[in-house]
Write a protein that holds these residues in place. Sequence first.
Motif, PDB file in Angstrom:
ATOM      1  N   PHE A   9     -19.741  -9.813  -1.611  1.00 53.09           N
ATOM      2  CA  PHE A   9     -18.718 -10.338  -2.520  1.00 53.09           C
ATOM      3  C   PHE A   9     -18.248  -9.229  -3.467  1.00 53.09           C
ATOM      4  O   PHE A   9     -17.068  -9.107  -3.783  1.00 53.09           O
ATOM      5  CB  PHE A   9     -19.274 -11.526  -3.310  1.00 53.09           C
ATOM      6  N   TRP A  10     -19.175  -8.394  -3.898  1.00 51.46           N
ATOM      7  CA  TRP A  10     -18.817  -7.256  -4.755  1.00 51.46           C
ATOM      8  C   TRP A  10     -17.961  -6.267  -3.950  1.00 51.46           C
ATOM      9  O   TRP A  10     -16.928  -5.788  -4.422  1.00 51.46           O
ATOM     10  CB  TRP A  10     -20.107  -6.589  -5.252  1.00 51.46           C
ATOM     11  N   ALA A  11     -18.370  -6.009  -2.720  1.00 50.23           N
ATOM     12  CA  ALA A  11     -17.702  -4.974  -1.923  1.00 50.23           C
ATOM     13  C   ALA A  11     -16.255  -5.333  -1.578  1.00 50.23           C
ATOM     14  O   ALA A  11     -15.381  -4.464  -1.561  1.00 50.23           O
ATOM     15  CB  ALA A  11     -18.504  -4.716  -0.637  1.00 50.23           C
ATOM     16  N   ILE A  12     -15.998  -6.600  -1.305  1.00 46.36           N
ATOM     17  CA  ILE A  12     -14.621  -6.951  -0.904  1.00 46.36           C
ATOM     18  C   ILE A  12     -13.654  -6.864  -2.075  1.00 46.36           C
ATOM     19  O   ILE A  12     -12.450  -6.800  -1.879  1.00 46.36           O
ATOM     20  CB  ILE A  12     -14.518  -8.366  -0.261  1.00 46.36           C
ATOM     21  N   ARG A  13     -14.168  -6.804  -3.295  1.00 44.73           N
ATOM     22  CA  ARG A  13     -13.280  -6.653  -4.453  1.00 44.73           C
ATOM     23  C   ARG A  13     -13.194  -5.172  -4.819  1.00 44.73           C
ATOM     24  O   ARG A  13     -13.455  -4.759  -5.931  1.00 44.73           O
ATOM     25  CB  ARG A  13     -13.793  -7.479  -5.627  1.00 44.73           C
ATOM     26  N   GLY A  14     -12.820  -4.358  -3.859  1.00 44.55           N
ATOM     27  CA  GLY A  14     -12.729  -2.912  -4.062  1.00 44.55           C
ATOM     28  C   GLY A  14     -12.601  -2.187  -2.735  1.00 44.55           C
ATOM     29  O   GLY A  14     -12.061  -1.089  -2.682  1.00 44.55           O
ATOM     30  N   GLY A  15     -13.058  -2.813  -1.675  1.00 49.18           N
ATOM     31  CA  GLY A  15     -13.035  -2.152  -0.372  1.00 49.18           C
ATOM     32  C   GLY A  15     -12.080  -2.834   0.588  1.00 49.18           C
ATOM     33  O   GLY A  15     -12.467  -3.203   1.697  1.00 49.18           O
ATOM     34  N   GLY A  16     -10.845  -3.011   0.154  1.00 45.19           N
ATOM     35  CA  GLY A  16      -9.852  -3.728   0.967  1.00 45.19           C
ATOM     36  C   GLY A  16      -9.752  -3.187   2.379  1.00 45.19           C
ATOM     37  O   GLY A  16      -9.767  -1.985   2.596  1.00 45.19           O
ATOM     38  N   GLY A  17      -9.672  -4.094   3.346  1.00 42.56           N
ATOM     39  CA  GLY A  17      -9.468  -3.697   4.734  1.00 42.56           C
ATOM     40  C   GLY A  17     -10.721  -3.219   5.434  1.00 42.56           C
ATOM     41  O   GLY A  17     -10.713  -2.963   6.633  1.00 42.56           O
ATOM     42  N   SER A  20      -8.178  -6.898  -3.412  1.00 42.63           N
ATOM     43  CA  SER A  20      -9.128  -6.038  -2.696  1.00 42.63           C
ATOM     44  C   SER A  20      -9.314  -4.705  -3.397  1.00 42.63           C
ATOM     45  O   SER A  20     -10.004  -3.829  -2.882  1.00 42.63           O
ATOM     46  CB  SER A  20      -8.606  -5.740  -1.282  1.00 42.63           C
ATOM     47  N   GLY A  21      -8.656  -4.508  -4.549  1.00 46.53           N
ATOM     48  CA  GLY A  21      -8.792  -3.183  -5.138  1.00 46.53           C
ATOM     49  C   GLY A  21      -8.483  -3.071  -6.611  1.00 46.53           C
ATOM     50  O   GLY A  21      -8.069  -2.012  -7.060  1.00 46.53           O
ATOM     51  N   ASP A  33       0.847  -1.190   0.000  1.00 50.08           N
ATOM     52  CA  ASP A  33       0.000   0.000   0.000  1.00 50.08           C
ATOM     53  C   ASP A  33       0.888   1.247   0.000  1.00 50.08           C
ATOM     54  O   ASP A  33       1.763   1.387   0.856  1.00 50.08           O
ATOM     55  CB  ASP A  33      -0.892  -0.015   1.248  1.00 50.08           C
ATOM     56  N   TYR A  34       0.640   2.148  -0.960  1.00 50.61           N
ATOM     57  CA  TYR A  34       1.521   3.328  -1.083  1.00 50.61           C
ATOM     58  C   TYR A  34       1.508   4.186   0.169  1.00 50.61           C
ATOM     59  O   TYR A  34       2.489   4.836   0.495  1.00 50.61           O
ATOM     60  CB  TYR A  34       1.119   4.163  -2.295  1.00 50.61           C
ATOM     61  N   GLU A  35       0.378   4.236   0.860  1.00 48.54           N
ATOM     62  CA  GLU A  35       0.271   5.072   2.066  1.00 48.54           C
ATOM     63  C   GLU A  35       0.512   4.272   3.337  1.00 48.54           C
ATOM     64  O   GLU A  35       0.319   4.786   4.446  1.00 48.54           O
ATOM     65  CB  GLU A  35      -1.112   5.729   2.146  1.00 48.54           C
ATOM     66  N   GLY A  36       0.892   3.022   3.190  1.00 46.25           N
ATOM     67  CA  GLY A  36       1.170   2.202   4.374  1.00 46.25           C
ATOM     68  C   GLY A  36      -0.056   1.922   5.218  1.00 46.25           C
ATOM     69  O   GLY A  36       0.042   1.702   6.429  1.00 46.25           O
ATOM     70  N   LEU A  37      -1.237   1.927   4.579  1.00 46.01           N
ATOM     71  CA  LEU A  37      -2.476   1.777   5.360  1.00 46.01           C
ATOM     72  C   LEU A  37      -2.568   0.431   6.070  1.00 46.01           C
ATOM     73  O   LEU A  37      -3.344   0.276   7.005  1.00 46.01           O
ATOM     74  CB  LEU A  37      -3.701   1.949   4.450  1.00 46.01           C
ATOM     75  N   SER A  38      -1.782  -0.532   5.623  1.00 46.31           N
ATOM     76  CA  SER A  38      -1.869  -1.861   6.232  1.00 46.31           C
ATOM     77  C   SER A  38      -0.986  -2.000   7.471  1.00 46.31           C
ATOM     78  O   SER A  38      -1.066  -3.014   8.154  1.00 46.31           O
ATOM     79  CB  SER A  38      -1.483  -2.922   5.203  1.00 46.31           C
ATOM     80  N   TYR A  39      -0.166  -1.001   7.777  1.00 48.56           N
ATOM     81  CA  TYR A  39       0.755  -1.189   8.914  1.00 48.56           C
ATOM     82  C   TYR A  39       1.061   0.077   9.708  1.00 48.56           C
ATOM     83  O   TYR A  39       1.879   0.056  10.607  1.00 48.56           O
ATOM     84  CB  TYR A  39       2.083  -1.798   8.434  1.00 48.56           C
ATOM     85  N   ARG A  40       0.418   1.183   9.359  1.00 48.89           N
ATOM     86  CA  ARG A  40       0.701   2.385  10.124  1.00 48.89           C
ATOM     87  C   ARG A  40      -0.596   3.127  10.426  1.00 48.89           C
ATOM     88  O   ARG A  40      -1.644   2.781   9.880  1.00 48.89           O
ATOM     89  CB  ARG A  40       1.674   3.312   9.389  1.00 48.89           C
TER      90      ARG A  40
END
Length: 378
Positions: free
Chosen positions: A220-228, A179-180, A106-113
Amino acid sequence: QEVHRRAGAAHLRLLGRLAVISSSSRASSHGFLGCLSDKRIPVFTQGSDSFMPRLNAYVRNPRFLENTTVRPLYLVMPTNAGHVQDAVRCGRRHNMSIRVRSGGHDYEGLSYRSVNASDFAVLDLSELRTVLVDSQTSTAWVESGATLGELYYAIGNVSDVLGFPGGVCPTVGVGGHFSGGGFGTLMRKHGLAVDNVVDAELVVANGTVLNRTTMGEDVFWAIRGGGGSFGVVLKWQVGLVTIPATVSVFKEAVSGSEGAVDKVTRWQKVAPALPGELYLRVRVQEKKADFRASFLGGCDDLRRVMNRSLGLNGADCKEMTWVESVAYIWLGSNATREDLLSRNTSKSESPNSFKATTDYVRQAIPRDAWAEIFGKLV
Ligand SMILES: Cc1cc2nc3c(=O)[nH]c(=O)nc-3n(C[C@H](O)[C@H](O)[C@H](O)COP(=O)(O)OP(=O)(O)OC[C@H]3O[C@@H](n4cnc5c(N)ncnc54)[C@H](O)[C@@H]3O)c2cc1C
């Protein structure tokens, strides 16, 4: 259908709670840690020697290696699906916010910061990376912590005539990528990665696992675009696409004096009309236009198309299997398919740290503008 829609909406409300796990009541970090340890879930605390190396192992934006970012209190590293379910339950019980990390790209580090919350834990899925390819049904199940390179390698090991339309960078994690979106060399013929996901297993806020049938089509639709946002996807089932046994690739760098401005201007006009089998990208940097192509077919056909459309000769065109072409496109001409298994980003020919964004231009950039752009490049 209306009943189905409403069921989906109810699910979304339930799932939404995962993302907003109470910020008002204070997290009980000791309670969370105790809960994890009761369930024997591997976890690293800030005081552990392994904490920083493991946290940084999947920090792909080097800006966030620095001390300026708010770090998680805990790095939770599940090794099976039950660990993920229990970690989510522990987080909910003890008001601990959870970030989900797969490949950390993730470019903004949303998965770890975090920019403001001091109490949060990272659920790192990098140990959940099994890929099972079924050539009979042309499908594969892939766990979220696998990289795209591991997925492509596993497909190539089973068949030379099956492929998957995902991104070009092999160290990107499947979890965030699916997810995106997910665009790459096969997108013109086969669409995006998310277009080819057929099922998924999702851990929701109460810790249960849902599949496509039990989560419903809206979720199912939402998780293929709304990661996390909607839960933790444990694994994805994807449909594989048919690829010819021979794929060809070439690279050609055109300098300013060789007509780069004209070629890039023309590329904008001809590229949309090129056959769907051809992926032709151009990178404009260092006063050069660096064309790179991947074609579902042989070199003779590729050269003919390139010559007619752009006057490129494709002199160094090479024929190979699809999985080898994937390694070639990102890692360079000496790359082998085994290099797709490396989780080390330094093998890439592309710069190690960059941030990218995608724009869609509806009108071609005029030649004069390209001339000005090339004039400004160093
Ligand atoms: C070097 C580089 C090359 C890239 N190349 C391409 C490319 O060719 N094509 C393309 O389309 N994109 C490309 N990208 C963008 C990339 O696809 C996205 O940044 C993607 O989200 C990264 O996924 P990840 O798992 O590695 O990231 P992470 O940082 O782990 O996750 C990204 C987001 O998804 C969430 N998430 C991760 N795993 C899960 C899960 N299991 N369940 C629920 N949510 C989850 C995270 O919380 C976070 O919000 C590239 C990025 C980089 C840095």
